[in-house]
Scaffold this motif. Sequence first.
Motif, PDB file in Angstrom:
ATOM      1  N   ASN A  41     -22.343 -26.678  34.359  1.00 48.26           N
ATOM      2  CA  ASN A  41     -21.939 -27.916  34.191  1.00 48.26           C
ATOM      3  C   ASN A  41     -21.911 -28.815  35.302  1.00 48.26           C
ATOM      4  O   ASN A  41     -21.273 -28.639  36.242  1.00 48.26           O
ATOM      5  N   ARG A  69     -28.347 -30.407  28.046  1.00 46.95           N
ATOM      6  CA  ARG A  69     -27.703 -31.180  26.989  1.00 46.95           C
ATOM      7  C   ARG A  69     -26.853 -31.868  27.728  1.00 46.95           C
ATOM      8  O   ARG A  69     -26.225 -31.590  28.849  1.00 46.95           O
ATOM      9  N   TYR A  71     -23.769 -34.892  27.306  1.00 39.79           N
ATOM     10  CA  TYR A  71     -22.630 -34.863  26.457  1.00 39.79           C
ATOM     11  C   TYR A  71     -21.908 -36.331  27.081  1.00 39.79           C
ATOM     12  O   TYR A  71     -21.871 -36.491  28.198  1.00 39.79           O
ATOM     13  N   ASP A  72     -21.568 -37.235  25.949  1.00 37.89           N
ATOM     14  CA  ASP A  72     -20.864 -38.507  26.541  1.00 37.89           C
ATOM     15  C   ASP A  72     -19.562 -38.055  26.728  1.00 37.89           C
ATOM     16  O   ASP A  72     -19.033 -37.039  26.563  1.00 37.89           O
ATOM     17  N   GLY A  75     -17.463 -36.127  24.450  1.00 37.75           N
ATOM     18  CA  GLY A  75     -18.056 -34.905  23.939  1.00 37.75           C
ATOM     19  C   GLY A  75     -19.108 -34.598  23.010  1.00 37.75           C
ATOM     20  O   GLY A  75     -19.470 -33.734  22.522  1.00 37.75           O
ATOM     21  N   THR A  76     -19.837 -35.885  22.452  1.00 30.94           N
ATOM     22  CA  THR A  76     -20.809 -35.764  21.716  1.00 30.94           C
ATOM     23  C   THR A  76     -22.039 -35.574  22.309  1.00 30.94           C
ATOM     24  O   THR A  76     -22.323 -36.265  23.412  1.00 30.94           O
ATOM     25  N   GLN A  77     -23.238 -34.591  21.997  1.00 29.43           N
ATOM     26  CA  GLN A  77     -24.365 -34.601  22.460  1.00 29.43           C
ATOM     27  C   GLN A  77     -24.939 -35.719  22.379  1.00 29.43           C
ATOM     28  O   GLN A  77     -25.398 -36.017  21.128  1.00 29.43           O
ATOM     29  N   TYR A 101     -19.807 -38.355  32.127  1.00 25.37           N
ATOM     30  CA  TYR A 101     -20.800 -37.576  31.383  1.00 25.37           C
ATOM     31  C   TYR A 101     -20.843 -36.109  31.873  1.00 25.37           C
ATOM     32  O   TYR A 101     -21.010 -36.021  33.124  1.00 25.37           O
ATOM     33  N   ASN A 104     -25.083 -29.902  30.686  1.00 24.13           N
ATOM     34  CA  ASN A 104     -24.793 -28.635  30.556  1.00 24.13           C
ATOM     35  C   ASN A 104     -25.971 -27.856  30.613  1.00 24.13           C
ATOM     36  O   ASN A 104     -26.926 -28.503  29.701  1.00 24.13           O
TER      37      ASN A 104
END
Length: 124
Positions: A41, A69, A71-72, A75-77, A101, A104
């Motif tokens: 991460n 991936r 993520y904002d 925690g939303t992809q 941000y 991952n």
Amino acid sequence: MRFLLVVLVLVLGLVYFFFGLRFGYVTLTPTQMLNAQGENNYTFEVFEPGQSVGVTGTCRTSGGRAVLRLYDPKGTQIAGQACPKGQWTLQVMGKGDSGAYRLNVQLDHFTGVLKLNETRNSAR
């Protein structure tokens, strides 16, 4: 001396088998990986709402798979891309609220080279 050499080869073999070998640092240098497994991460701070952030680059895969991936702060992809076998151009970018941000990177027996560069565009 021979005993130490045998132990070193044994340890290197076990690390390769269970975790894989990684040479380099993702987002700073091209990273050569051999049978890499697990996930990493990376965090990017955004101070201006509407600023784009993410990574661009390439991946050259000779075995396994890597999945990126983004993520904002909630925690939303918001973006993602996979690196199956072959040569691929990557652009995993997103924008929105200010905050942290998270990129991952999931590795599944990945053998190849990841070359990623942090990319930002202002909100203007």
